[in-house]
Design a protein around this motif. Structure first.
Motif, PDB file in Angstrom:
ATOM      1  N   ILE A 137       0.850  -1.185   0.000  1.00  9.62           N
ATOM      2  CA  ILE A 137       0.000   0.000   0.000  1.00  9.62           C
ATOM      3  C   ILE A 137       0.896   1.249   0.000  1.00  9.62           C
ATOM      4  O   ILE A 137       1.764   1.395   0.875  1.00  9.62           O
ATOM      5  CB  ILE A 137      -0.916   0.034   1.246  1.00  9.62           C
ATOM      6  CG1 ILE A 137      -1.652  -1.308   1.425  1.00  9.62           C
ATOM      7  CG2 ILE A 137      -1.909   1.194   1.160  1.00  9.62           C
ATOM      8  CD1 ILE A 137      -2.408  -1.437   2.737  1.00  9.62           C
ATOM      9  N   ALA A 138       0.678   2.149  -0.973  1.00 13.42           N
ATOM     10  CA  ALA A 138       1.432   3.403  -1.012  1.00 13.42           C
ATOM     11  C   ALA A 138       1.007   4.247   0.192  1.00 13.42           C
ATOM     12  O   ALA A 138      -0.173   4.275   0.559  1.00 13.42           O
ATOM     13  CB  ALA A 138       1.149   4.146  -2.307  1.00 13.42           C
ATOM     14  N   ALA A 139       1.973   4.964   0.795  1.00 14.39           N
ATOM     15  CA  ALA A 139       1.670   5.782   1.975  1.00 14.39           C
ATOM     16  C   ALA A 139       0.508   6.726   1.701  1.00 14.39           C
ATOM     17  O   ALA A 139      -0.334   6.958   2.574  1.00 14.39           O
ATOM     18  CB  ALA A 139       2.912   6.567   2.386  1.00 14.39           C
ATOM     19  N   ASP A 140       0.444   7.280   0.472  1.00 14.70           N
ATOM     20  CA  ASP A 140      -0.626   8.236   0.138  1.00 14.70           C
ATOM     21  C   ASP A 140      -2.020   7.607   0.231  1.00 14.70           C
ATOM     22  O   ASP A 140      -3.011   8.316   0.419  1.00 14.70           O
ATOM     23  CB  ASP A 140      -0.399   8.828  -1.260  1.00 14.70           C
ATOM     24  CG  ASP A 140       0.735   9.841  -1.255  1.00 14.70           C
ATOM     25  OD1 ASP A 140       0.795  10.672  -0.332  1.00 14.70           O
ATOM     26  OD2 ASP A 140       1.594   9.789  -2.164  1.00 14.70           O
ATOM     27  N   ASP A 141      -2.098   6.287   0.094  1.00 13.04           N
ATOM     28  CA  ASP A 141      -3.400   5.612   0.192  1.00 13.04           C
ATOM     29  C   ASP A 141      -3.632   4.993   1.571  1.00 13.04           C
ATOM     30  O   ASP A 141      -4.746   4.585   1.889  1.00 13.04           O
ATOM     31  CB  ASP A 141      -3.489   4.476  -0.843  1.00 13.04           C
ATOM     32  CG  ASP A 141      -3.283   4.983  -2.252  1.00 13.04           C
ATOM     33  OD1 ASP A 141      -3.755   6.105  -2.542  1.00 13.04           O
ATOM     34  OD2 ASP A 141      -2.623   4.292  -3.050  1.00 13.04           O
ATOM     35  N   TYR A 142      -2.546   4.864   2.340  1.00 16.33           N
ATOM     36  CA  TYR A 142      -2.624   4.097   3.594  1.00 16.33           C
ATOM     37  C   TYR A 142      -3.306   4.862   4.731  1.00 16.33           C
ATOM     38  O   TYR A 142      -4.127   4.317   5.455  1.00 16.33           O
ATOM     39  CB  TYR A 142      -1.210   3.651   4.006  1.00 16.33           C
ATOM     40  CG  TYR A 142      -1.189   2.919   5.325  1.00 16.33           C
ATOM     41  CD1 TYR A 142      -1.479   1.555   5.397  1.00 16.33           C
ATOM     42  CD2 TYR A 142      -0.914   3.588   6.518  1.00 16.33           C
ATOM     43  CE1 TYR A 142      -1.489   0.878   6.609  1.00 16.33           C
ATOM     44  CE2 TYR A 142      -0.924   2.927   7.736  1.00 16.33           C
ATOM     45  CZ  TYR A 142      -1.201   1.569   7.775  1.00 16.33           C
ATOM     46  OH  TYR A 142      -1.218   0.916   8.977  1.00 16.33           O
ATOM     47  N   PHE A 143      -2.903   6.141   4.936  1.00 18.36           N
ATOM     48  CA  PHE A 143      -3.433   6.903   6.078  1.00 18.36           C
ATOM     49  C   PHE A 143      -4.764   7.539   5.696  1.00 18.36           C
ATOM     50  O   PHE A 143      -4.842   8.285   4.725  1.00 18.36           O
ATOM     51  CB  PHE A 143      -2.427   7.987   6.508  1.00 18.36           C
ATOM     52  CG  PHE A 143      -1.127   7.400   6.968  1.00 18.36           C
ATOM     53  CD1 PHE A 143      -1.020   6.807   8.218  1.00 18.36           C
ATOM     54  CD2 PHE A 143       0.001   7.425   6.150  1.00 18.36           C
ATOM     55  CE1 PHE A 143       0.180   6.252   8.652  1.00 18.36           C
ATOM     56  CE2 PHE A 143       1.204   6.877   6.572  1.00 18.36           C
ATOM     57  CZ  PHE A 143       1.297   6.291   7.826  1.00 18.36           C
ATOM     58  N   GLN A 144      -5.823   7.245   6.456  1.00 20.36           N
ATOM     59  CA  GLN A 144      -7.162   7.683   6.047  1.00 20.36           C
ATOM     60  C   GLN A 144      -7.880   8.466   7.136  1.00 20.36           C
ATOM     61  O   GLN A 144      -9.089   8.343   7.297  1.00 20.36           O
ATOM     62  CB  GLN A 144      -7.977   6.456   5.613  1.00 20.36           C
ATOM     63  CG  GLN A 144      -7.268   5.693   4.492  1.00 20.36           C
ATOM     64  CD  GLN A 144      -8.143   4.655   3.828  1.00 20.36           C
ATOM     65  OE1 GLN A 144      -9.171   4.275   4.373  1.00 20.36           O
ATOM     66  NE2 GLN A 144      -7.734   4.213   2.656  1.00 20.36           N
ATOM     67  N   GLY A 145      -7.144   9.264   7.907  1.00 20.83           N
ATOM     68  CA  GLY A 145      -7.768  10.057   8.966  1.00 20.83           C
ATOM     69  C   GLY A 145      -7.393   9.495  10.320  1.00 20.83           C
ATOM     70  O   GLY A 145      -6.880   8.388  10.420  1.00 20.83           O
ATOM     71  N   MET A 146      -7.650  10.271  11.389  1.00 17.82           N
ATOM     72  CA  MET A 146      -7.118   9.876  12.700  1.00 17.82           C
ATOM     73  C   MET A 146      -7.581   8.495  13.135  1.00 17.82           C
ATOM     74  O   MET A 146      -8.747   8.154  13.018  1.00 17.82           O
ATOM     75  CB  MET A 146      -7.334  10.960  13.766  1.00 17.82           C
ATOM     76  CG  MET A 146      -8.656  11.193  14.342  1.00 17.82           C
ATOM     77  SD  MET A 146      -8.602  12.080  15.929  1.00 17.82           S
ATOM     78  CE  MET A 146      -7.995  13.710  15.606  1.00 17.82           C
ATOM     79  N   PHE A 147      -6.625   7.682  13.561  1.00 18.43           N
ATOM     80  CA  PHE A 147      -6.849   6.290  13.981  1.00 18.43           C
ATOM     81  C   PHE A 147      -7.472   5.424  12.872  1.00 18.43           C
ATOM     82  O   PHE A 147      -8.039   4.380  13.153  1.00 18.43           O
ATOM     83  CB  PHE A 147      -7.719   6.225  15.258  1.00 18.43           C
ATOM     84  CG  PHE A 147      -7.080   6.886  16.451  1.00 18.43           C
ATOM     85  CD1 PHE A 147      -5.930   6.356  17.025  1.00 18.43           C
ATOM     86  CD2 PHE A 147      -7.621   8.039  17.005  1.00 18.43           C
ATOM     87  CE1 PHE A 147      -5.331   6.966  18.129  1.00 18.43           C
ATOM     88  CE2 PHE A 147      -7.038   8.661  18.113  1.00 18.43           C
ATOM     89  CZ  PHE A 147      -5.885   8.110  18.669  1.00 18.43           C
ATOM     90  N   THR A 148      -7.362   5.858  11.624  1.00 22.23           N
ATOM     91  CA  THR A 148      -7.960   5.112  10.510  1.00 22.23           C
ATOM     92  C   THR A 148      -6.904   4.859   9.434  1.00 22.23           C
ATOM     93  O   THR A 148      -6.149   5.756   9.068  1.00 22.23           O
ATOM     94  CB  THR A 148      -9.129   5.912   9.893  1.00 22.23           C
ATOM     95  OG1 THR A 148      -9.965   6.375  10.956  1.00 22.23           O
ATOM     96  CG2 THR A 148      -9.950   5.063   8.947  1.00 22.23           C
ATOM     97  N   THR A 149      -6.857   3.617   8.938  1.00 18.77           N
ATOM     98  CA  THR A 149      -5.905   3.268   7.884  1.00 18.77           C
ATOM     99  C   THR A 149      -6.606   2.393   6.852  1.00 18.77           C
ATOM    100  O   THR A 149      -7.756   1.997   7.031  1.00 18.77           O
ATOM    101  CB  THR A 149      -4.717   2.452   8.446  1.00 18.77           C
ATOM    102  OG1 THR A 149      -5.213   1.169   8.859  1.00 18.77           O
ATOM    103  CG2 THR A 149      -4.049   3.143   9.629  1.00 18.77           C
ATOM    104  N   ALA A 150      -5.862   2.059   5.797  1.00 19.78           N
ATOM    105  CA  ALA A 150      -6.410   1.202   4.744  1.00 19.78           C
ATOM    106  C   ALA A 150      -6.450  -0.271   5.150  1.00 19.78           C
ATOM    107  O   ALA A 150      -6.974  -1.104   4.406  1.00 19.78           O
ATOM    108  CB  ALA A 150      -5.565   1.362   3.478  1.00 19.78           C
TER     109      ALA A 150
END
Ligand SMILES: Cc1cc2nc3c(=O)[nH]c(=O)nc-3n(C[C@H](O)[C@H](O)[C@H](O)COP(=O)(O)OP(=O)(O)OC[C@H]3O[C@@H](n4cnc5c(N)ncnc54)[C@H](O)[C@@H]3O)c2cc1C
Ligand code: FES
Ligand code: FES
Lengths: 262, 161
Positions: A137-150
């Motif tokens: 998973i590219a970092a740009d797609d991985y982090f999706q908001g606080m305490f949220t990831t892909a």
């Protein structure tokens, strides 16, 4: 704390199998999860320790850059990444205190994605790749908001691969009680452009500051961002600092990181 | 309950533990080693620091079951073989590095970990390393002096700012 069954597999395959059971959760360094369980904010039925899996440990150079096993403690990254990626090693060496660094791991940190954690800014700021048992998973797609990831149910981070920039630095303004980042900025200068990732500041968790990236890609100096301002809208406001204070810190720390980069 | 086996202060030990048994409870309740203190139970104070495989670790923030087979050292294992105080412990006594003594086990274990990694730390390095050890009596200056003395260096007049 509620009780649970404990298991400690020695391979990724066994860990993934154990995690497919109802109510199972991964345990890495426990420096976030154990305090959370003490507060009964988490109550797993089974804990699957990732600390006995040799293939998830260690730091080495490989295809695409520096590979760090997800269960590698911060103290080991601070020591073993120093020769390859000094800014990343320095970031790891500034997390919490020595005892936290001896247990806490990079995989646990980025799986948790605390809005004030240090590692997410290095992963996003370096354009790293998060490797899981299922995919990359590219970092740009991985982090999706606080305490949220892909990450999906039952998916674990197995390693992180960092491309190595020409120059980089992380500058953290400590929240004096917790020693997390009140705001922290990771700046990385690559041949084809600059990336700036900010942690601790936004209600949406770690983010890239696009205007600064454009200005710094044209001229990599603190004065290149002198005319920019950061919108306080959406910034975290708490007793340690207002949204406007954090917005200003983003700019100040970005300038400091550019000056410190090597 | 399962049996968890480790080496504590050089001796092979074994005690019952639930999944949720923290290392500090295993030591204090399972083995009767009450020298390791719980100051906060929220991972912030460092009173519970022990060494696990040679590294400083907060014993309130690790499960005993995760440490099957580990080498653990606690404050009870710090004195010399003849029962006299080790260099670090003696320096804490000589420089009044303790007042109520509650934080002292963790301070001594963290200081020992520091000196093992960095035998001649500067004053700034000592302060930085002990960042995770909180002393409610606020005796920090004398603690810093004790650690510098234990490292065999001159003890500066640390300003009480
Ligand atoms: C006193 C103190 C100070 C701290 N200061 C800082 C600081 O300055 N900066 C900072 O960034 N952090 C700080 N931390 C947090 C620390 O870095 C934690 O170690 C980290 O956030 C979590 O890593 P862990 O390995 O301990 O994960 P754990 O606590 O074991 O797990 C955290 C979460 O991630 C999940 N998880 C763990 N590993 C994986 C994996 N491989 N794949 C998928 N999910 C996984 C777990 O199920 C859990 O939900 C501090 C902690 C303490 C106690
Ligand atoms: S009791 Fe463990 S850190 Fe305070
Ligand atoms: S001597 Fe009392 S807490 Fe440190």
């Amino acid at each position: 704390m509620h009780n649970f069954d404990f298991t400690k597999p020695s391979t990724i395959a066994e860990a993934v199998k154990a995690l497919s059971a109802e109510g199972a959760q991964a345990l890495s360094g426990g420096q976030t999860l154990i305090p959370t369980m003490k507060q009964r904010l988490a109550a797993p039925v089974t804990l699957v320790s990732l600390t006995g899996i040799a293939e998830m440990q260690g730091v080495c150079m490989g295809e695409g850059g520096l590979h760090i096993g997800a269960a590698t403690p911060h103290a080991v990254v601070a020591r073993d990444a120093a020769a390859h990626y000094p800014a990343l090693a320095a970031l790891a060496g500034g997390i919490g205190d020595p005892a936290v660094r001896n247990r806490g791991t990079i995989g646990g940190s980025i799986a948790n994605n605390d809005p004030a954690a240090c590692y997410p800014s290095a992963v996003l700021g370096s354009g790293a790749t998060v490797v899981t048992n299922r995919r990359k998973i590219a970092a740009d797609d991985y982090f999706q908001g606080m305490f949220t990831t892909a990450l999906e149910e039952g998916e674990i981070v197995t390693s992180v691969v960092f491309p190595i920039p020409e120059k980089a630095a992380y500058v953290k303004f400590n929240q004096p009680a917790s020693r997390f980042a009140l705001t922290g900025v990771f700046v990385a200068k690559f041949k084809d452009g600059v990336r700036v990732a900010v942690t601790g500041a936004s209600n949406d968790g770690v983010f890239r500051w696009a205007e600064a990236e454009a200005a710094l890609s044209a001229d990599f100096s603190a004065k290149a961002i002198a005319g920019l301002t950061v919108d306080a809208d959406g910034m975290i406001s708490d007793l340690h600092g207002t949204a406007a204070y954090r917005a200003n810190l983003v700019k100040v720390l970005t300038g400091r990181a550019v000056t410190a980069a090597r | 309950m399962t049996k968890v086996t480790m080496t504590v202060n050089g001796k092979a030990v074994s005690a019952e533990a639930e999944g949720r048994t923290l290392l500090v409870n295993y030591l204090r309740e399972g083995l009767g080693l009450t020298g390791t203190h719980v100051g906060c139970d929220t991972s912030q104070c460092g009173a519970c620091v022990v060494h696990v495989n040679g590294k400083a670790v907060k014993s309130c923030t690790v499960f005993a079951a995760d440490l099957e087979g580990a080498e653990v050292r606690t404050i009870e294992g710090m004195a010399n073989a003849d029962g006299s105080l080790s260099v670090i412990q003696q320096a804490f006594q000589d420089h009044h590095g303790l007042q109520c003594g509650f934080c002292t086990p963790g301070m001594v274990m963290s200081s020992a970990a520091l000196l093992a990694e960095n035998p001649k730390p500067s004053e700034a390095e000592v302060r930085h390393y002990l960042e995770g050890n909180i002393c409610r009596c606020t005796g920090y200056h004398n603690i810093i002096k004790a650690v510098l003395a234990a490292s065999g260096q001159d003890v500066p007049a640390v300003a009480a700012e």
